[in-house]
Design a protein around this motif. Structure first.
Motif, PDB file in Angstrom:
ATOM      1  N   ILE A 179       0.834  -1.203   0.000  1.00 50.67           N
ATOM      2  CA  ILE A 179       0.000   0.000   0.000  1.00 50.67           C
ATOM      3  C   ILE A 179       0.869   1.253   0.000  1.00 50.67           C
ATOM      4  N   GLN A 180       1.931   1.230   0.767  1.00 55.10           N
ATOM      5  CA  GLN A 180       2.825   2.393   0.795  1.00 55.10           C
ATOM      6  C   GLN A 180       3.506   2.595  -0.557  1.00 55.10           C
ATOM      7  N   GLU A 181       3.881   1.505  -1.221  1.00 57.92           N
ATOM      8  CA  GLU A 181       4.442   1.631  -2.560  1.00 57.92           C
ATOM      9  C   GLU A 181       3.414   2.201  -3.524  1.00 57.92           C
ATOM     10  N   PHE A 182       2.166   1.765  -3.389  1.00 57.97           N
ATOM     11  CA  PHE A 182       1.105   2.246  -4.270  1.00 57.97           C
ATOM     12  C   PHE A 182       0.901   3.753  -4.141  1.00 57.97           C
ATOM     13  N   ILE A 183       0.804   4.261  -2.929  1.00 56.67           N
ATOM     14  CA  ILE A 183       0.552   5.700  -2.776  1.00 56.67           C
ATOM     15  C   ILE A 183       1.777   6.524  -3.183  1.00 56.67           C
ATOM     16  N   ARG A 184       2.964   5.940  -3.052  1.00 54.43           N
ATOM     17  CA  ARG A 184       4.165   6.651  -3.491  1.00 54.43           C
ATOM     18  C   ARG A 184       4.175   6.811  -5.012  1.00 54.43           C
ATOM     19  N   LEU A 185       3.716   5.766  -5.719  1.00 55.04           N
ATOM     20  CA  LEU A 185       3.712   5.802  -7.175  1.00 55.04           C
ATOM     21  C   LEU A 185       2.486   6.514  -7.751  1.00 55.04           C
ATOM     22  N   ASN A 186       1.504   6.768  -6.921  1.00 50.66           N
ATOM     23  CA  ASN A 186       0.277   7.427  -7.382  1.00 50.66           C
ATOM     24  C   ASN A 186      -0.041   8.603  -6.464  1.00 50.66           C
ATOM     25  N   PRO A 187       0.705   9.679  -6.603  1.00 46.98           N
ATOM     26  CA  PRO A 187       0.564  10.823  -5.690  1.00 46.98           C
ATOM     27  C   PRO A 187      -0.776  11.540  -5.791  1.00 46.98           C
ATOM     28  N   ILE A 210     -10.225   1.902   5.123  1.00 50.70           N
ATOM     29  CA  ILE A 210     -10.182   3.161   4.381  1.00 50.70           C
ATOM     30  C   ILE A 210      -9.396   4.182   5.190  1.00 50.70           C
ATOM     31  N   SER A 211      -8.504   4.906   4.527  1.00 47.20           N
ATOM     32  CA  SER A 211      -7.661   5.846   5.256  1.00 47.20           C
ATOM     33  C   SER A 211      -7.128   6.931   4.335  1.00 47.20           C
ATOM     34  N   HIS A 212      -6.710   8.071   4.935  1.00 47.41           N
ATOM     35  CA  HIS A 212      -6.027   9.140   4.211  1.00 47.41           C
ATOM     36  C   HIS A 212      -4.602   8.711   3.868  1.00 47.41           C
ATOM     37  N   ARG A 213      -4.101   9.165   2.743  1.00 49.10           N
ATOM     38  CA  ARG A 213      -2.730   8.842   2.365  1.00 49.10           C
ATOM     39  C   ARG A 213      -1.728   9.400   3.363  1.00 49.10           C
ATOM     40  N   GLU A 214      -2.007  10.580   3.913  1.00 47.20           N
ATOM     41  CA  GLU A 214      -1.059  11.197   4.838  1.00 47.20           C
ATOM     42  C   GLU A 214      -0.928  10.371   6.113  1.00 47.20           C
ATOM     43  N   LEU A 215      -2.030   9.791   6.574  1.00 48.27           N
ATOM     44  CA  LEU A 215      -1.971   8.942   7.763  1.00 48.27           C
ATOM     45  C   LEU A 215      -1.121   7.711   7.481  1.00 48.27           C
ATOM     46  N   ILE A 216      -1.295   7.129   6.286  1.00 52.88           N
ATOM     47  CA  ILE A 216      -0.513   5.947   5.911  1.00 52.88           C
ATOM     48  C   ILE A 216       0.972   6.291   5.836  1.00 52.88           C
ATOM     49  N   LYS A 217       1.296   7.433   5.246  1.00 50.61           N
ATOM     50  CA  LYS A 217       2.688   7.853   5.107  1.00 50.61           C
ATOM     51  C   LYS A 217       3.328   8.126   6.465  1.00 50.61           C
ATOM     52  N   GLU A 218       2.596   8.827   7.329  1.00 48.83           N
ATOM     53  CA  GLU A 218       3.174   9.265   8.594  1.00 48.83           C
ATOM     54  C   GLU A 218       3.233   8.151   9.637  1.00 48.83           C
ATOM     55  N   GLN A 219       2.154   7.333   9.723  1.00 51.76           N
ATOM     56  CA  GLN A 219       2.066   6.360  10.804  1.00 51.76           C
ATOM     57  C   GLN A 219       2.341   4.929  10.354  1.00 51.76           C
ATOM     58  N   GLY A 220       2.330   4.682   9.049  1.00 56.32           N
ATOM     59  CA  GLY A 220       2.636   3.345   8.561  1.00 56.32           C
ATOM     60  C   GLY A 220       1.538   2.322   8.778  1.00 56.32           C
ATOM     61  N   HIS A 221       0.306   2.784   9.001  1.00 54.16           N
ATOM     62  CA  HIS A 221      -0.839   1.883   9.111  1.00 54.16           C
ATOM     63  C   HIS A 221      -2.106   2.653   8.735  1.00 54.16           C
TER      64      HIS A 221
END
Length: 436
Positions: free
Chosen positions: A115-123, A208-219
């Motif tokens: 998921i983290q790779e996905f949001i990194r490649l799809n900003p 379901i989550s915000h991308r920023e939460l995933i980036k910052e907290q890793g979950h």
């Protein structure tokens, strides 16, 4: 984290304005890019290529893709995979592919790595809805109501749960042996089920989550958190082979079949031998040959006829006794009887075309290898419980009852249930259109 909830109730659903459309309070609808993401790695250990194995007639992955696409909630729907065959299936549903890297395709890789790779490649993606492919009873209304927590109520993350009433014990290993103590009950005062609210357990359907939460907290569960409760009948999990037949029966009853016309079945074919009869021949004292037909099965045929479904009974030229019996059955039930050969699909194709139908409008009940092609192409198909494995694998529904002992009645109930579900869906669509 602040936690809130909302109970599952389709009647509570309200139409969400499209991006850029004005809401009733004059505010502009949520324009953030919302993406549905289904992870489907090819290296499943429990069930090889589980994500594209056929479940009730379509690949497992297809059930959640249908729900996600038909919900019309997402700006993009993605399947993340490392396997060519899974990619082909996903593309057939018209979704996009995230071809994951080798770094996140290992047996030791976690879902969050992908998921983290996905949001990194799809900003451009602002909100991620991670849907698990092993949740085949997911419906669009589940996704709609859950996503509203974020788009309309200001939550940062939401996940699906199911309520369970299980008493749990903690294993405690000591030198003198294995001991245990209760986690969620007082053994001296065990509550009755109706007096206990139970516990909320993740069912894994979606997160379901915000991308920023995933980036910052890793979950995907943090900040202001909500849970979305799904009813138990929609909560299905598939990990090992033994889960598969249970999941098929559940999805046939509670799965989302898309926007289908109210006449789910207009024509029904059913073998007499092995479906209406159990295959036994009884001899009277006078030497007369007899067979038995369950009155519940004949009642099922009449129910279909009452609903406007034409029922045609099938007999084989290889069984002259069955052909003689079919005349009596036809006279009693008012059904046409057709004698078919080994190429049954070819024999029946002409009848289907004469009635200006397609095979999706047809139900077929067979019980042997010779019926496999018809079982595969029919919109709804079934076999009795005592059918051979090759026929069971081709059918979309496997009856609990054997041939001649209520299997036809059971399949009739399933057909009428699908028809009822389809009518309810159309009525809800009509209400939605009228209110929009």
């Amino acid at each position: 984290n602040e936690v809130d909830k909302r109970r599952t109730d389709p009647a509570m659903s309200s139409r969400k304005p499209a991006a850029g459309e004005q809401q009733s309070n004059g505010e502009t609808a949520d324009k953030r890019h919302k993406a549905a993401l289904i992870l489907a790695r090819g290296g499943s250990k429990g069930i090889p290529l589980k994500n594209i194995k056929s479940l009730a007639g379509i690949p497992l992955l297809g059930w959640v893709l249908r729900a996600a696409v038909d919900s019309e909630l997402f700006d993009s729907v993605w399947v993340s995979t490392d396997h060519d065959d899974i990619e082909k299936v996903a593309l057939s549903w018209g979704v996009q592919i995230h071809r994951r890297s080798a770094e996140v395709s290992k047996d030791t890789s976690s879902s969050m790595d992908t998921i983290q790779e996905f949001i990194r490649l799809n900003p451009e993606v602002d909100i991620v809805c991670h849907i698990q492919a092993t949740s085949p009873c997911l419906h669009p209304f589940h996704l709609k109501e859950a996503l509203e927590f974020i788009t309309e109520q200001g939550y940062d993350s939401v996940f699906a749960v199911v309520r369970q009433h299980h008493f749990r014990w903690q294993e405690v290993k000591k030198d003198l042996g294995e001991l245990t103590h209760p986690l969620n009950l007082d053994p001296s005062n065990r509550p009755r089920r109706q007096d206990w609210d139970g516990e909320l357990c993740e069912n894994g359907s979606f997160y379901i989550s915000h991308r920023e939460l995933i980036k910052e907290q890793g979950h995907m569960q943090g900040r202001k958190v909500a849970y979305y409760e799904m009813r138990p009948e929609y909560s299905v999990d598939i990990d090992v082979d033994i889960d598969w037949p249970v999941a098929e029966q559940r999805v046939l009853r509670y799965g989302y079949f898309g926007c289908v016309p109210p006449e789910v079945v207009k024509l029904m074919f059913c073998n007499i031998s092995g479906c209406l009869t159990e295959g036994s021949i009884f001899l009277s004292v006078s030497g007369e040959e007899m067979v038995s037909i369950n009155t519940r099965d004949t009642a099922g045929i009449r129910m279909l006829q009452k609903e406007g479904v034409e029922v045609i009974l099938l007999t084989s030229s290889l069984d002259p006794f069955e052909k003689t019996l079919s005349k009596k059955v036809s006279a009693r039930l008012g059904c046409k009887v057709l004698c078919v050969g080994e190429q049954r699909l070819d024999d029946l194709e002409t009848l289907v075309k004469e009635r200006k139908l397609s095979w999706k409008d047809v139900a077929f009940m067979g019980n042997d290898e010779i019926d496999v092609k018809c079982l595969n192409v029919a919109g709804l198909s079934a076999v009795p419980s005592d059918a051979p494995v090759v026929a069971k694998n081709a059918a979309k529904y496997m009856c609990a009852a054997p041939g001649g002992k209520g299997a036809m009645w059971e399949f009739t109930e399933h057909i009428l249930l699908q028809k009822c579900k389809a009518k309810s869906q159309l009525e809800q669509d009509r209400i939605d259109r009228a209110s929009s």
